[in-house]
Enzyme design. Structure first.
Site, PDB file in Angstrom:
ATOM      1  N   LYS A   9     -32.860  23.220  -6.466  1.00  0.00           N
ATOM      2  CA  LYS A   9     -32.766  21.868  -5.914  1.00  0.00           C
ATOM      3  C   LYS A   9     -32.736  22.046  -4.396  1.00  0.00           C
ATOM      4  O   LYS A   9     -31.825  22.696  -3.870  1.00  0.00           O
ATOM      5  CB  LYS A   9     -31.483  21.190  -6.407  1.00  0.00           C
ATOM      6  CG  LYS A   9     -31.280  19.794  -5.865  1.00  0.00           C
ATOM      7  CD  LYS A   9     -29.967  19.210  -6.398  1.00  0.00           C
ATOM      8  CE  LYS A   9     -29.752  17.808  -5.869  1.00  0.00           C
ATOM      9  NZ  LYS A   9     -28.455  17.266  -6.311  1.00  0.00           N
ATOM     10  N   THR A  11     -31.763  20.441  -1.867  1.00  0.00           N
ATOM     11  CA  THR A  11     -30.574  20.053  -1.107  1.00  0.00           C
ATOM     12  C   THR A  11     -29.358  20.931  -1.396  1.00  0.00           C
ATOM     13  O   THR A  11     -28.321  20.784  -0.770  1.00  0.00           O
ATOM     14  CB  THR A  11     -30.209  18.578  -1.385  1.00  0.00           C
ATOM     15  OG1 THR A  11     -29.994  18.424  -2.791  1.00  0.00           O
ATOM     16  CG2 THR A  11     -31.298  17.637  -0.900  1.00  0.00           C
ATOM     17  N   CYS A  12     -29.495  21.874  -2.321  1.00  0.00           N
ATOM     18  CA  CYS A  12     -28.401  22.770  -2.698  1.00  0.00           C
ATOM     19  C   CYS A  12     -28.295  23.900  -1.668  1.00  0.00           C
ATOM     20  O   CYS A  12     -29.280  24.608  -1.411  1.00  0.00           O
ATOM     21  CB  CYS A  12     -28.672  23.324  -4.097  1.00  0.00           C
ATOM     22  SG  CYS A  12     -27.646  24.718  -4.569  1.00  0.00           S
ATOM     23  N   SER A  13     -27.114  24.085  -1.101  1.00  0.00           N
ATOM     24  CA  SER A  13     -26.952  25.113  -0.071  1.00  0.00           C
ATOM     25  C   SER A  13     -27.159  26.531  -0.630  1.00  0.00           C
ATOM     26  O   SER A  13     -27.756  27.376   0.044  1.00  0.00           O
ATOM     27  CB  SER A  13     -25.583  25.000   0.609  1.00  0.00           C
ATOM     28  OG  SER A  13     -24.546  25.159  -0.331  1.00  0.00           O
ATOM     29  N   ARG A  16     -30.862  27.123  -0.914  1.00  0.00           N
ATOM     30  CA  ARG A  16     -31.459  27.393   0.401  1.00  0.00           C
ATOM     31  C   ARG A  16     -31.151  28.822   0.851  1.00  0.00           C
ATOM     32  O   ARG A  16     -32.003  29.498   1.421  1.00  0.00           O
ATOM     33  CB  ARG A  16     -30.977  26.367   1.427  1.00  0.00           C
ATOM     34  CG  ARG A  16     -31.557  24.983   1.191  1.00  0.00           C
ATOM     35  CD  ARG A  16     -31.331  24.047   2.374  1.00  0.00           C
ATOM     36  NE  ARG A  16     -29.950  23.964   2.785  1.00  0.00           N
ATOM     37  CZ  ARG A  16     -29.090  23.012   2.414  1.00  0.00           C
ATOM     38  NH1 ARG A  16     -29.483  22.063   1.602  1.00  0.00           N
ATOM     39  NH2 ARG A  16     -27.857  23.015   2.856  1.00  0.00           N
TER      40      ARG A  16
END
Length: 119
Positions: A9, A11-13, A16
């Site tokens: 996903k 937006t998941c840190s 990333r």
């Protein structure tokens, strides 16, 4: 070396961080946003099998949906949990990282490095 597929996903840190580590390693990879390209029940079952994981191993217990569905107390079968994760992607821990016949849940992000250690 086989390419890496990262089911994530954006937006998941942690996702990333994993993407950054894989990019820095120079490994060939594909990132799959499983919100835009949903995982099928068959695909999720195959990923879990490759990783030696059970559905409960990849359930996000801190999600509101988890609490709303009462999954902590629920006696759900493996298939029922997988169906719930396919229907509600927020219930799936991320990122799942696949390379050849290996799948890992890359939490913490640094665990992704085990895919290319020794190569």
């Amino acid at each position: 070396m086989a390419p890496i597929t990262i089911y994530q996903k954006p937006t998941c840190s942690t996702c990333r961080q994993v993407l950054k580590l894989v990019q820095e390693s120079g490994q060939a990879f594909t990132a799959v946003n499983y919100y835009q390209t949903p995982l099928s029940k068959t695909k999720l079952k195959a990923l879990l099998k490759k990783g030696g994981l059970k559905a409960r191993d990849v359930l996000r217990a801190k999600e509101e949906k988890y609490k709303a569905l009462g999954l902590a107390k629920a006696d759900k079968s493996e298939d029922e949990l997988i169906e719930l994760m396919v229907a509600n992607p927020d219930l799936l821990q991320r990122p799942l990282v696949e390379q050849a016949q290996t799948v890992i849940l890359a939490r913490p992000a640094e665990t992704v490095k085990q895919l290319w250690k020794g190569s």
